[in-house]
Design an enzyme around this catalytic site. Structure first.
Site, PDB file in Angstrom:
ATOM      1  N   GLY A  20     -34.852  41.792   6.498  1.00 13.99           N
ATOM      2  CA  GLY A  20     -33.475  41.928   6.031  1.00 13.99           C
ATOM      3  C   GLY A  20     -32.595  40.739   6.376  1.00 13.99           C
ATOM      4  CD  GLU A  21     -32.270  39.598  11.735  1.00 19.31           C
ATOM      5  OE1 GLU A  21     -32.127  38.441  12.199  1.00 19.31           O
ATOM      6  OE2 GLU A  21     -32.811  40.532  12.356  1.00 19.31           O
ATOM      7  CB  ALA A  22     -29.716  35.361   5.744  1.00 18.94           C
TER       8      ALA A  22
END
Length: 647
Positions: free
Chosen positions: A398-400
């Site tokens: 999920g994290e960029a």
């Protein structure tokens, strides 16, 4: 039927059998075999002809299918050694009969389901050595799926499956073989364990306050049938043990001399495949691989699998801890390459957590991610095909920042494999992002205003070091992604939790890759769409590739200790509760029989703790501590206790 058989005849006739052999018998034999093959193939094809929906109401139209299935059943029950061992016929079973089973086992027509089950039981009892991967996929799909549905089963289907399991126990070799080949194989489902637990749940009945479609008499019948199966399993284990240790017939008075005069049975060195330990009555001994003898001992294989499963379930909670545990337990090497290969190939890992782990910034995770990406060979692959292949094994995190690290490495690897594709890796990196955004945009139903091909071309202006990529290249890329969604490979449906998508963050990076798992309710109805059939066929190939192809025929009595470890607690629960609560003579007799077999197996195998658990429980039911309350069932319990102690 003969007409159908002749369809493929022209090609078949030129298939280079020993036609020029002068020996007439060989020629006739070859012709007969070829005709048998054609007839078998024709029957399989006829059994798959599913009439259109309205035909379901007209039994006349179903008759062809049913007759074909009945003929296949008779054919398999009487197949001789050539049919069971020849590559040609085993190939035909894998190619045609398995497809027929796949289509017919999901049928709502009881007669079709019943015939599919009968055909499957023949495959398990007579062909299992040659169909290891297929049985590993079909057993959960046909048998366990119905068995494990306790609250809302189709009553007739469930009874068919319970009777199927009862039949399976008649040949005592089958259960032990199933345990060794599936419960002790790292890449297979634990079939024996799931079967025992499914039977226990069925024998206990529908949990209170659960909605059920069963009528009380149906539930009672089912509970009794499940109980019979549990007793049959213990009896089968006992029979197999008696045969291996040459314990005389249980009903004769001399039944234990053989054991008493031999050393401790568990120490008898019966290696797998030991020559003088052949199992009478088994079709398989001569046909199975001799590799079994130099394989890891059963103990090591089972212990290995249990420890590996523990590591995998720890990984699915805390990835870093899981990897540490597996390295400590020597299940995975400690080099980044070995960890990466494990993440790529092991069954049962949660794909969301693989993505999270690969995106971590820590030194080891970073090295593992680099090794993971470098293990792919993208040479000559179209850009979107490379992304497809890459993203089959995990879900982007999920994290960029995590996505960034992973996609940057992907771009670098793609350009290394295809040096002429782009001016620099930066181009590939930006384009990869574009492709993923397009995939989400095109295939997420919550995105209302879809991107057009022109938008996609416009968004990618100047990304090739200030220059544009060819417009037709971008448009064809757009077409392919819009037509064919990039998805994760669905191998472990159970592990995947369906991700709920929050509409406000729909184009946020956490759901940048819209990979949808097949919906659970589709699974319930198991509709035989082409997709599902393709998926199952891929699973056969995958299983055959991953699992050890060698089929073990069990001969080492030690395997029973592991089987008892798996099933003693469910068995004790299944027999104790009805003995305490029921006054039904048939139920009581079954429970006491179960106790007798359990005590016999645990005693001979020197499993003192397990034996004592059964003996103590049985002693409690004699009610000798309060004679005033003694009923008929307590007297029966006293009788069994005395019998047990005499032996």
């Amino acid at each position: 039927m003969y007409k159908t058989a002749l369809e493929g005849r022209k090609g078949e006739l030129a298939d280079g059998d020993v036609e020029r052999d002068d020996d007439l018998e060989v020629q006739i034999g070859n012709k007969l075999r070829r005709d048998a093959f054609l007839v078998f193939r024709a029957l399989c094809k006829l059994s798959m002809k599913t009439p259109p929906k309205e035909a379901m109401a007209d039994p006349q139209l179903m008759r062809g299918k049913i007759v074909a299935l009945e003929l296949l059943k008779i054919l398999l029950e009487n197949a001789g050694a050539v049919f069971r061992t020849s590559e040609r016929f085993l190939g035909a079973i894998k190619q045609y009969l398995c497809l027929s089973l796949l289509k017919n086992s999901a049928s709502s027509l009881i007669i079709v389901f019943q015939l599919s089950c009968s055909i499957f039981i023949s495959l398990v009892s007579r062909f299992r050595a040659g169909l290891k991967a297929e049985i590993g996929v079909f057993f959960p799909m046909i048998v366990l799926r119905v068995l494990e549905n306790v609250a809302q089963p189709n009553f007739q289907q469930k009874m068919i499956v319970l009777r199927f399991l009862d039949k399976l126990c008649v040949d005592s070799q089958i259960l032990v073989d199933i345990f060794i080949n599936y419960d002790c194989d790292v890449n297979s489902s634990n079939i024996f364990e799931r079967m025992v637990n499914g039977l226990l749940k069925t024998a206990q009945g529908v949990p209170p306050s659960t909605a059920t479609t069963l009528l009380p008499p149906q539930e009672a019948t089912m509970k009794l049938e499940a109980m019979k199966c549990l007793v049959a399993i213990l009896k089968s284990m006992g029979d197999w043990m008696n045969k291996q240790l040459r314990i005389p017939d249980p009903h004769s008075t001399k039944r234990f001399e053989a054991v008493e005069n031999s050393p401790e049975p568990v120490n008898v060195p019966l290696a797998n495949g030991n020559g003088d330990e052949t199992v009478e009555g088994s079709d398989f001994h001569s046909e199975t691989s001799s590799e079994a003898s130099d394989a890891l001992s059963i103990e090591q294989r089972r212990a290995y699998k249990l420890e590996l499963q523990e590591g995998i379930s720890l990984f699915n909670r805390k990835p870093k801890k899981g990897i540490e545990f597996l390295i400590r337990a020597n299940k995975v090497g400690d080099s980044p390459e070995e960890i990466a290969a494990f993440l790529k190939n092991a069954s049962g890992l949660n794909k969301t957590l693989i993505g999270d782990y690969l995106g971590e910034r820590e030194d080891l995770s970073l090295k593992v991610m680099h090794a993971y990406v470098d293990s792919f060979d993208f040479q000559g692959m179209e850009f979107d095909d490379a992304i497809r292949a890459f993203l089959q094994g995990f879900r982007l995190p999920g994290e960029a920042q995590k996505i960034d690290r992973i996609m940057e490495k992907f771009a670098e690897r793609y350009c290394k494999c295809n040096p002429k594709a782009f001016i620099s890796a930066d181009t590939a990196y930006v384009l990869a992002y574009s492709v993923i955004l397009l995939n989400t945009d095109a295939h997420n139903h919550m995105v209302k205003n879809k991107m057009s091909a022109d938008d996609f071309v416009r968004n990618n202006r100047g990304i090739d070091d200030g220059k544009d990529l060819p417009e037709e290249y971008l448009r064809s890329l757009f077409e392919r992604i819009s037509r064919n969604e990039i998805k994760m490979k669905e191998d472990d449906l159970s592990v995947q939790q369906k991700q709920s998508v929050n509409s406000s963050r729909i184009l946020g990076l956490d759901s940048i890759l819209n990979i949808v798992i097949r919906k659970r309710d589709e699974d319930q109805h198991m509709e035989t769409s082409d997709n599902l059939i393709k998926h199952m066929q891929e699973q056969f190939k995958e299983k055959a590739r991953k699992s050890e192809s060698v089929y073990y025929a069990a001969t080492d009595v030690v395997v029973l200790r592991f089987m008892v470890e798996v099933c003693w607690a469910p068995m004790l629960a299944a027999f104790s509760v009805p003995l305490d609560q029921s006054d039904d003579e048939i139920v009581i007799a079954l429970c006491l029989e179960g106790f007798r077999y359990a005590i016999h197996v645990t005693a001979v195998m020197s499993m003192k703790t397990h034996r004592d658990a059964f003996v103590t429980s049985l002693a409690k039911f004699t009610s000798l501590h309060s004679p005033a309350d003694i009923k008929q069932k307590n007297i029966d319990a006293i009788r069994v206790s005395i019998l047990v102690h005499l032996h």
